[in-house]
Design a protein around this motif. Structure first.
Motif, PDB file in Angstrom:
ATOM      1  N   TRP A 143       0.856  -1.186   0.000  1.00  0.00           N
ATOM      2  CA  TRP A 143       0.000   0.000   0.000  1.00  0.00           C
ATOM      3  C   TRP A 143       0.890   1.234   0.000  1.00  0.00           C
ATOM      4  O   TRP A 143       2.028   1.187   0.406  1.00  0.00           O
ATOM      5  N   THR A 144       0.330   2.330  -0.504  1.00  0.00           N
ATOM      6  CA  THR A 144       1.121   3.551  -0.621  1.00  0.00           C
ATOM      7  C   THR A 144       0.387   4.727   0.004  1.00  0.00           C
ATOM      8  O   THR A 144      -0.843   4.763   0.042  1.00  0.00           O
ATOM      9  N   TYR A 145       1.178   5.676   0.484  1.00  0.00           N
ATOM     10  CA  TYR A 145       0.631   6.924   1.018  1.00  0.00           C
ATOM     11  C   TYR A 145       0.142   7.796  -0.135  1.00  0.00           C
ATOM     12  O   TYR A 145       0.689   7.752  -1.234  1.00  0.00           O
ATOM     13  N   GLY A 146      -0.871   8.599   0.128  1.00  0.00           N
ATOM     14  CA  GLY A 146      -1.314   9.609  -0.821  1.00  0.00           C
ATOM     15  C   GLY A 146      -2.103   9.083  -1.997  1.00  0.00           C
ATOM     16  O   GLY A 146      -2.315   9.802  -2.968  1.00  0.00           O
ATOM     17  N   THR A 147      -2.564   7.843  -1.941  1.00  0.00           N
ATOM     18  CA  THR A 147      -3.375   7.289  -3.019  1.00  0.00           C
ATOM     19  C   THR A 147      -4.364   6.297  -2.411  1.00  0.00           C
ATOM     20  O   THR A 147      -4.195   5.855  -1.276  1.00  0.00           O
ATOM     21  N   TRP A 148      -5.403   5.965  -3.162  1.00  0.00           N
ATOM     22  CA  TRP A 148      -6.365   4.983  -2.675  1.00  0.00           C
ATOM     23  C   TRP A 148      -5.750   3.588  -2.720  1.00  0.00           C
ATOM     24  O   TRP A 148      -5.033   3.242  -3.657  1.00  0.00           O
ATOM     25  N   ASN A 149      -6.049   2.800  -1.705  1.00  0.00           N
ATOM     26  CA  ASN A 149      -5.619   1.407  -1.622  1.00  0.00           C
ATOM     27  C   ASN A 149      -6.862   0.565  -1.349  1.00  0.00           C
ATOM     28  O   ASN A 149      -7.671   0.902  -0.492  1.00  0.00           O
ATOM     29  N   HIS A 150      -7.013  -0.515  -2.070  1.00  0.00           N
ATOM     30  CA  HIS A 150      -8.153  -1.421  -1.906  1.00  0.00           C
ATOM     31  C   HIS A 150      -7.718  -2.478  -0.897  1.00  0.00           C
ATOM     32  O   HIS A 150      -6.828  -3.288  -1.169  1.00  0.00           O
ATOM     33  N   VAL A 151      -8.307  -2.461   0.302  1.00  0.00           N
ATOM     34  CA  VAL A 151      -7.915  -3.355   1.390  1.00  0.00           C
ATOM     35  C   VAL A 151      -9.093  -4.246   1.732  1.00  0.00           C
ATOM     36  O   VAL A 151     -10.198  -3.763   1.961  1.00  0.00           O
ATOM     37  N   VAL A 152      -8.844  -5.572   1.773  1.00  0.00           N
ATOM     38  CA  VAL A 152      -9.887  -6.542   2.078  1.00  0.00           C
ATOM     39  C   VAL A 152      -9.327  -7.545   3.083  1.00  0.00           C
ATOM     40  O   VAL A 152      -8.182  -7.985   2.959  1.00  0.00           O
ATOM     41  N   ALA A 153     -10.141  -7.902   4.059  1.00  0.00           N
ATOM     42  CA  ALA A 153      -9.792  -8.971   4.998  1.00  0.00           C
ATOM     43  C   ALA A 153     -10.955  -9.955   5.025  1.00  0.00           C
ATOM     44  O   ALA A 153     -12.116  -9.538   5.015  1.00  0.00           O
ATOM     45  N   THR A 154     -10.643 -11.249   5.044  1.00  0.00           N
ATOM     46  CA  THR A 154     -11.688 -12.273   5.064  1.00  0.00           C
ATOM     47  C   THR A 154     -11.369 -13.327   6.117  1.00  0.00           C
ATOM     48  O   THR A 154     -10.214 -13.533   6.491  1.00  0.00           O
ATOM     49  N   TYR A 155     -12.412 -14.004   6.556  1.00  0.00           N
ATOM     50  CA  TYR A 155     -12.273 -15.195   7.408  1.00  0.00           C
ATOM     51  C   TYR A 155     -13.367 -16.160   6.990  1.00  0.00           C
ATOM     52  O   TYR A 155     -14.543 -15.792   6.951  1.00  0.00           O
ATOM     53  N   ASP A 156     -12.971 -17.388   6.636  1.00  0.00           N
ATOM     54  CA  ASP A 156     -13.928 -18.361   6.118  1.00  0.00           C
ATOM     55  C   ASP A 156     -14.212 -19.531   7.059  1.00  0.00           C
ATOM     56  O   ASP A 156     -14.791 -20.526   6.653  1.00  0.00           O
ATOM     57  N   GLY A 157     -13.807 -19.421   8.312  1.00  0.00           N
ATOM     58  CA  GLY A 157     -14.005 -20.509   9.276  1.00  0.00           C
ATOM     59  C   GLY A 157     -12.755 -21.347   9.472  1.00  0.00           C
ATOM     60  O   GLY A 157     -12.661 -22.110  10.435  1.00  0.00           O
ATOM     61  N   THR A 158     -11.786 -21.226   8.558  1.00  0.00           N
ATOM     62  CA  THR A 158     -10.522 -21.961   8.694  1.00  0.00           C
ATOM     63  C   THR A 158      -9.292 -21.080   8.474  1.00  0.00           C
ATOM     64  O   THR A 158      -8.214 -21.408   8.952  1.00  0.00           O
ATOM     65  N   THR A 159      -9.452 -19.970   7.751  1.00  0.00           N
ATOM     66  CA  THR A 159      -8.306 -19.132   7.403  1.00  0.00           C
ATOM     67  C   THR A 159      -8.708 -17.666   7.353  1.00  0.00           C
ATOM     68  O   THR A 159      -9.713 -17.317   6.735  1.00  0.00           O
ATOM     69  N   GLY A 160      -7.890 -16.824   7.980  1.00  0.00           N
ATOM     70  CA  GLY A 160      -8.034 -15.385   7.847  1.00  0.00           C
ATOM     71  C   GLY A 160      -7.069 -14.924   6.767  1.00  0.00           C
ATOM     72  O   GLY A 160      -5.933 -15.398   6.708  1.00  0.00           O
ATOM     73  N   ARG A 161      -7.508 -14.007   5.917  1.00  0.00           N
ATOM     74  CA  ARG A 161      -6.663 -13.540   4.807  1.00  0.00           C
ATOM     75  C   ARG A 161      -6.735 -12.020   4.690  1.00  0.00           C
ATOM     76  O   ARG A 161      -7.761 -11.419   4.971  1.00  0.00           O
ATOM     77  N   VAL A 162      -5.621 -11.440   4.214  1.00  0.00           N
ATOM     78  CA  VAL A 162      -5.545 -10.007   3.958  1.00  0.00           C
ATOM     79  C   VAL A 162      -5.159  -9.818   2.499  1.00  0.00           C
ATOM     80  O   VAL A 162      -4.241 -10.483   1.998  1.00  0.00           O
ATOM     81  N   TYR A 163      -5.870  -8.907   1.803  1.00  0.00           N
ATOM     82  CA  TYR A 163      -5.605  -8.579   0.404  1.00  0.00           C
ATOM     83  C   TYR A 163      -5.375  -7.078   0.300  1.00  0.00           C
ATOM     84  O   TYR A 163      -6.073  -6.292   0.949  1.00  0.00           O
ATOM     85  N   VAL A 164      -4.429  -6.684  -0.518  1.00  0.00           N
ATOM     86  CA  VAL A 164      -4.201  -5.272  -0.816  1.00  0.00           C
ATOM     87  C   VAL A 164      -4.151  -5.119  -2.335  1.00  0.00           C
ATOM     88  O   VAL A 164      -3.399  -5.836  -3.007  1.00  0.00           O
ATOM     89  N   ASN A 165      -4.978  -4.235  -2.849  1.00  0.00           N
ATOM     90  CA  ASN A 165      -5.052  -3.966  -4.283  1.00  0.00           C
ATOM     91  C   ASN A 165      -5.221  -5.238  -5.114  1.00  0.00           C
ATOM     92  O   ASN A 165      -4.569  -5.444  -6.126  1.00  0.00           O
ATOM     93  N   GLY A 166      -6.126  -6.112  -4.629  1.00  0.00           N
ATOM     94  CA  GLY A 166      -6.505  -7.312  -5.358  1.00  0.00           C
ATOM     95  C   GLY A 166      -5.600  -8.516  -5.184  1.00  0.00           C
ATOM     96  O   GLY A 166      -5.869  -9.571  -5.749  1.00  0.00           O
ATOM     97  N   VAL A 167      -4.528  -8.391  -4.385  1.00  0.00           N
ATOM     98  CA  VAL A 167      -3.556  -9.480  -4.236  1.00  0.00           C
ATOM     99  C   VAL A 167      -3.493  -9.919  -2.776  1.00  0.00           C
ATOM    100  O   VAL A 167      -3.353  -9.083  -1.879  1.00  0.00           O
ATOM    101  N   GLN A 168      -3.576 -11.252  -2.542  1.00  0.00           N
ATOM    102  CA  GLN A 168      -3.451 -11.753  -1.170  1.00  0.00           C
ATOM    103  C   GLN A 168      -2.044 -11.489  -0.658  1.00  0.00           C
ATOM    104  O   GLN A 168      -1.055 -11.800  -1.323  1.00  0.00           O
ATOM    105  N   LYS A 169      -1.960 -10.914   0.557  1.00  0.00           N
ATOM    106  CA  LYS A 169      -0.669 -10.555   1.140  1.00  0.00           C
ATOM    107  C   LYS A 169      -0.325 -11.352   2.384  1.00  0.00           C
ATOM    108  O   LYS A 169       0.799 -11.276   2.869  1.00  0.00           O
ATOM    109  N   GLY A 170      -1.270 -12.103   2.917  1.00  0.00           N
ATOM    110  CA  GLY A 170      -0.990 -12.900   4.103  1.00  0.00           C
ATOM    111  C   GLY A 170      -2.194 -13.721   4.507  1.00  0.00           C
ATOM    112  O   GLY A 170      -3.319 -13.449   4.085  1.00  0.00           O
ATOM    113  N   SER A 171      -1.931 -14.746   5.330  1.00  0.00           N
ATOM    114  CA  SER A 171      -3.017 -15.587   5.841  1.00  0.00           C
ATOM    115  C   SER A 171      -2.622 -16.169   7.192  1.00  0.00           C
ATOM    116  O   SER A 171      -1.438 -16.242   7.528  1.00  0.00           O
ATOM    117  N   VAL A 172      -3.623 -16.569   7.953  1.00  0.00           N
ATOM    118  CA  VAL A 172      -3.407 -17.222   9.239  1.00  0.00           C
ATOM    119  C   VAL A 172      -4.485 -18.296   9.400  1.00  0.00           C
ATOM    120  O   VAL A 172      -5.653 -18.072   9.095  1.00  0.00           O
TER     121      VAL A 172
END
Length: 189
Positions: A60-89
């Protein structure tokens, strides 16, 4: 986000009943520190146990819009930035429900001072009752950044540089040229 910030800054939070562990029913936060550069954090509670994921160097970058999404499906939490998965737990169980409100850009149980507020604009928050798939998140990001019927490669104007008043407080209602993008931004879900 605007300007450099160090500690965790809340995007959307549904807190615990007090400012204490387990902290959140769910929370999505951004931070930029030496140990957590350009990070997005997801916190949530299952079965009374707090779970967390901090995805670092997400792009993500300062001074511009960033598309941030977090999900949890019952088995995995995930973080996405600008359409790309960046991490999971990995985590199992149902998210614990607390009778607290959802707050946007602020922590529920902390003073609403500059150190506890998100520094930037937040637009088009959406909370779904099911986890979105990676493909759907990618589609939302593409739709948010490409005007309908536009030739490939054409993107929506950056609202931070195309706003009429130029202030954080008025950004959401003052973006110009929204018709180019169909009036939709869909930048944080």
């Amino acid at each position: 986000p605007w300007g450099v910030f160090g500690g965790k800054r809340p995007l959307v939070v549904k807190g615990f009943a007090a400012n204490a562990s387990p902290w959140y029913q769910f929370g999505v936060l951004m931070q930029d520190t030496g140990t957590n550069p350009k990070a997005v954090s997801l916190g949530f509670t299952t079965g009374g146990t707090y779970r967390s994921l901090t995805a670092k160097n997400t792009g993500w970058t300062y001074g511009t819009w960033n598309h941030v999404v977090a999900t949890y499906d019952g088995t995995t939490g995930r973080v996405y930035v600008n359409g790309v998965q960046k991490g999971s737990v990995a985590a199992t169980g149902t998210v614990t429900a607390y009778a607290t409100p959802v707050t946007i850009g602020a922590f529920q149980h902390l003073p609403k001072t500059s150190g506890n507020l998100f520094k930037g604009g937040i637009d088009d928050v959406a909370i779904f009752d099911t986890a979105l798939s990676a493909a759907t998140i990618g589609d939302h990001y593409t739709a948010a950044t490409t005007p309908a019927g536009a030739p490939p490669g054409l993107t929506c104007p950056d609202p931070l540089t195309n706003n009429t008043l130029g202030t954080a407080a008025s950004l959401a209602g003052s973006v110009t040229d929204r018709s180019l993008c169909g009036g939709e931004d869909d930048w944080f879900e």
